[in-house]
Design an enzyme around this catalytic site. Structure first.
Site, PDB file in Angstrom:
ATOM      1  N   ASP A 189      -6.193   1.520  -3.374  1.00  0.00           N
ATOM      2  CA  ASP A 189      -5.828   0.713  -2.211  1.00  0.00           C
ATOM      3  C   ASP A 189      -4.310   0.661  -2.062  1.00  0.00           C
ATOM      4  O   ASP A 189      -3.570   0.800  -3.048  1.00  0.00           O
ATOM      5  CB  ASP A 189      -6.347  -0.720  -2.366  1.00  0.00           C
ATOM      6  CG  ASP A 189      -7.860  -0.817  -2.245  1.00  0.00           C
ATOM      7  OD1 ASP A 189      -8.481   0.156  -1.775  1.00  0.00           O
ATOM      8  OD2 ASP A 189      -8.409  -1.868  -2.622  1.00  0.00           O
ATOM      9  N   LYS A 190      -3.872   0.421  -0.860  1.00  0.00           N
ATOM     10  CA  LYS A 190      -2.440   0.357  -0.576  1.00  0.00           C
ATOM     11  C   LYS A 190      -1.704  -0.550  -1.557  1.00  0.00           C
ATOM     12  O   LYS A 190      -0.665  -0.198  -2.098  1.00  0.00           O
ATOM     13  CB  LYS A 190      -2.211  -0.137   0.859  1.00  0.00           C
ATOM     14  CG  LYS A 190      -0.744  -0.362   1.224  1.00  0.00           C
ATOM     15  CD  LYS A 190      -0.593  -0.920   2.634  1.00  0.00           C
ATOM     16  CE  LYS A 190       0.864  -1.198   2.952  1.00  0.00           C
ATOM     17  NZ  LYS A 190       1.043  -1.759   4.316  1.00  0.00           N
TER      18      LYS A 190
END
Length: 346
Positions: A149-150
């Site tokens: 995830d970012k």
């Protein structure tokens, strides 16, 4: 002349205007469709005859929208721009002709997508590796065999040719069940899991919110098997009854679903500290902390999750390679503050 309205071969969305609707159709659709399409793209779709209000074709972007209106939109597949190389610093842990292993910082998106067409890990890799990345992942995902995830930091491996890509992809698909692949994460969570060591076996599917995931019945149409193994490594602010304000938990994946650890830990009542999507109900927990710790925790605005361990078989040599990355500075500071809380509770 507008093109004929056609539902064949395209994604159809049916939207009902709520009580706040009013004003121009293009402005309302842009807001309703989030970051999927720009306003100029919406205007083009309207002019092409791809939008109907209450069954009537609309060709003017400035047409009025009113509460209760049913809006049908034909959404063709967006045309993805080809990512370009960008001089974004990379922390390279290892590199040869077949693979590159990097430490991804929090805040860096892995591959281009809606709202993030530039400034991604892929843009950085194209600049760093040139044309040597595997093309199997497609234009948007060259060399990418797994993702984070970012706002999750940690170790990632990227394939630099198609043979390496197929070999690594097979290992990740197997999730280490029959091979040497290992993936381990360190998470800082609220509370203390009832079991100090256990397995969360809870299928995941799409939530009502477009970007979120949720635990669902396996009979649900989009539910997929999801298994996370966890072990409590450390507890902070432990109370006499055995509960704790927070814990450090090591998580290992047996499957690799979107947001898996974040959703699973929230599902058992221990969401990740700082998680803006799955941990908001626990924000008041910060009030139980001492002032110094409260300031650090209150200023931590991402999920406290770090992929600290990655082990895989090298696709060419067959050698088992193991990489570990220490906690990044922000999580190290958070851990230090929580440890102070642990000492204060004694």
């Amino acid at each position: 002349m507008s093109a004929p309205f056609s539902e064949a071969g395209a994604d159809m969305k049916v939207l009902i205007a709520d009580e706040s609707a009013g004003g121009r159709l293009d402005a309302w659709l842009t807001a309703a469709l989030g970051d999927e399409f720009s306003r100029s793209r919406i205007q083009a779709l309207v002019k092409q005859g791809m939008v109907r209000i209450n069954g009537e074709a609309v060709s003017e972007p400035k047409a009025k929208i009113r509460p209760g209106d049913e809006v049908r939109v034909v959404l063709p597949e967006p045309e993805d721009p080809e990512p370009k190389g960008e001089d974004i610093p990379l922390q390279v842990l290892y590199e040869d002709d077949d693979v590159i292993v990097i430490m991804k910082p929090a805040g860096l998106v892995v591959h281009p997508g809606a709202g993030n067409w530039t400034g991604t890990l892929v843009n950085a890799l194209i600049h760093h590796c040139g044309d040597t990345l595997s093309g199997i992942g497609g234009v948007k995902r060259p060399g990418i065999v797994h993702r984070l995830d970012k706002e999750t930091s940690g170790v990632m491996v990227v394939a630099k040719n198609d043979i390496a890509h197929r070999h690594l992809a097979a290992q990740f698909a197997d999730h280490g069940r029959t091979g040497p692949l290992e993936r381990a994460y360190m998470a800082l969570v609220w509370g203390r899991p009832r079991q100090l060591k256990g397995t969360i076996d809870a299928p995941l599917g799409r939530s009502s919110a477009r970007t979120k995931r949720a635990v669902k019945s396996i009979e649900s149409g989009d539910a997929r098997e999801a298994i996370t193994h966890f072990e409590v490594v450390e507890r902070f602010g432990e109370q006499a009854d055995g509960t704790a304000i927070a814990s450090m938990v090591e998580c290992r994946l047996e499957t690799g679903r979107t947001h898996q650890i974040r959703v699973h830990m929230a599902h058992i009542g221990n969401p990740l500290i700082g998680d803006p999507e799955y941990g908001t109900a626990f924000k008041t927990k910060v009030n139980r902390l001492s002032d110094g710790t409260k300031a650090v925790v209150g200023g931590f605005h991402r999920q406290a999750l770090h992929a600290f361990l990655l082990q895989f078989e090298h696709p060419a040599s067959g050698r088992v390679m193991r990489f570990e990355a220490p906690l990044p500075d922000d999580m190290a500071q958070l851990l230090s503050a929580l440890r102070n809380e642990k000492r204060a509770a004694k």
